[in-house]
Scaffold this motif. Sequence first.
Motif, PDB file in Angstrom:
ATOM      1  N   THR A  81       0.732  -1.287   0.117  1.00 19.06           N
ATOM      2  CA  THR A  81      -0.012  -0.012   0.049  1.00 19.06           C
ATOM      3  C   THR A  81       0.992   1.180   0.103  1.00 19.06           C
ATOM      4  OG1 THR A  81      -0.099  -0.107   2.335  1.00 19.06           O
ATOM      5  CG2 THR A  81      -1.757  -1.293   1.330  1.00 19.06           C
ATOM      6  N   PRO A  82       0.145   2.549  -0.427  1.00 17.99           N
ATOM      7  CA  PRO A  82       1.071   3.881  -0.391  1.00 17.99           C
ATOM      8  C   PRO A  82       1.528   3.979   1.140  1.00 17.99           C
ATOM      9  CG  PRO A  82      -0.913   3.903  -1.790  1.00 17.99           C
ATOM     10  CD  PRO A  82      -1.016   2.607  -0.978  1.00 17.99           C
ATOM     11  N   ASN A  83       0.773   3.632   2.240  1.00 16.67           N
ATOM     12  CA  ASN A  83       1.034   3.796   3.631  1.00 16.67           C
ATOM     13  C   ASN A  83       2.534   3.022   4.184  1.00 16.67           C
ATOM     14  OD1 ASN A  83      -0.848   5.485   4.146  1.00 16.67           O
ATOM     15  ND2 ASN A  83      -2.352   3.842   4.822  1.00 16.67           N
ATOM     16  N   ILE A  85       4.697   2.022   1.762  1.00 10.30           N
ATOM     17  CA  ILE A  85       5.742   2.965   1.024  1.00 10.30           C
ATOM     18  C   ILE A  85       6.302   4.235   1.644  1.00 10.30           C
ATOM     19  CG2 ILE A  85       6.544   4.017  -1.156  1.00 10.30           C
ATOM     20  CD1 ILE A  85       4.798   2.062  -2.633  1.00 10.30           C
ATOM     21  N   ASN A  86       5.336   4.992   2.062  1.00 10.20           N
ATOM     22  CA  ASN A  86       5.766   6.091   2.968  1.00 10.20           C
ATOM     23  C   ASN A  86       6.354   5.584   4.148  1.00 10.20           C
ATOM     24  OD1 ASN A  86       4.498   7.823   0.988  1.00 10.20           O
ATOM     25  ND2 ASN A  86       2.315   7.725   2.036  1.00 10.20           N
ATOM     26  N   PHE A  87       6.075   4.492   4.576  1.00  9.44           N
ATOM     27  CA  PHE A  87       6.735   4.100   6.198  1.00  9.44           C
ATOM     28  C   PHE A  87       8.209   3.708   5.755  1.00  9.44           C
ATOM     29  CE2 PHE A  87       7.318   0.717   9.269  1.00  9.44           C
ATOM     30  CZ  PHE A  87       7.450   1.526  10.444  1.00  9.44           C
ATOM     31  N   MET A  89      10.035   4.990   3.338  1.00 12.08           N
ATOM     32  CA  MET A  89      10.812   6.069   2.863  1.00 12.08           C
ATOM     33  C   MET A  89      11.041   7.097   4.080  1.00 12.08           C
ATOM     34  SD  MET A  89      11.070   5.725  -0.104  1.00 12.08           S
ATOM     35  CE  MET A  89      11.919   7.195  -0.784  1.00 12.08           C
ATOM     36  N   LEU A  90      10.185   7.025   5.151  1.00 12.17           N
ATOM     37  CA  LEU A  90      10.431   7.682   6.450  1.00 12.17           C
ATOM     38  C   LEU A  90      11.647   7.091   7.155  1.00 12.17           C
ATOM     39  CD1 LEU A  90       9.494   9.701   8.717  1.00 12.17           C
ATOM     40  CD2 LEU A  90       8.186   7.916   9.576  1.00 12.17           C
ATOM     41  N   LEU A 118       2.753  17.072   8.966  1.00 11.17           N
ATOM     42  CA  LEU A 118       3.498  15.508   8.006  1.00 11.17           C
ATOM     43  C   LEU A 118       4.125  14.801   8.855  1.00 11.17           C
ATOM     44  CD1 LEU A 118       3.551  14.566   5.050  1.00 11.17           C
ATOM     45  CD2 LEU A 118       5.679  15.706   4.937  1.00 11.17           C
ATOM     46  N   PRO A 122       1.734  10.681  11.142  1.00 13.09           N
ATOM     47  CA  PRO A 122       1.966   9.242  10.961  1.00 13.09           C
ATOM     48  C   PRO A 122       2.424   8.638  12.265  1.00 13.09           C
ATOM     49  CG  PRO A 122       2.943  10.383   9.349  1.00 13.09           C
ATOM     50  CD  PRO A 122       2.625  11.334  10.018  1.00 13.09           C
TER      51      PRO A 122
END
Length: 251
Positions: A81-83, A85-87, A89-90, A118, A122
């Motif tokens: 999921t996008p979430n 992927i964002n996790f 990248m963080l 931002l 999360p």
Amino acid sequence: MECPYFFIGCHCSIHYLVFLGKKSSPTALHLSEYQMQKEHTAITQAEKLDSSKGLSNVFGFLVLLAFGFRYAEDIAVLKITPNLINFLMLGLAIIVHGSFRSFINAVSESIADVSGILIQFPLYFGIMGVMKNTGMVSFIADFFVSISTATTLPIFTFFSAGLVNIFVPSGGGQWVVQGPIVVESAIKLGVPLPKAIMALAYGDQITNMLQPFWALPLLGITKLKAKEILPYTLIVMVVASAVYLLGLLLL
């Protein structure tokens, strides 16, 4: 039959834009060389932790480790999921920047007005997920309910909601977890549902003065820091708590 006309229209539009581009004169751009803000020397212990490379690396690698476990679960069903992927990248961003302060400075320079939202959203929802899935919210709510009577249930609901709200600043998320417990307890003890629900709402809102998550957009606009408005919000919290508790006892 519509597809050929669609492509013909796009083709004509592209030629028209090229024609306009050739007729227009270019505008000179003068861009100054970008330089990152220099980090100031850490003075307090909190600032030293923010500048610690070891601490940020540990946190970043924990994020990558958690991503690895979650990825291993989802790879079988191809559910990335996008979430997720964002996790990932963080975690990579924190490791690459070398410290929390460097990471925060970079985010602040790129999106200054919403950087706090931002970064913190999360993390707060992660805390909410931990408290919900481990049963901590239910444990806190059940404890206060277990020592309550019909008279004291709204009071203990108020305090338990305030305590949970410190860790879960989402009103909707808190209601999903704690709301059913409060409603069931109110029915068993004969407490009017509107009063029990308002006790939960009051407690949820009052500790927003202790951690003014709601003020992040305002802080970004006014360039103030949270510690500069806390003395005022704490006064509001104390006064409003007294008013709410008195109302719950008398009404």
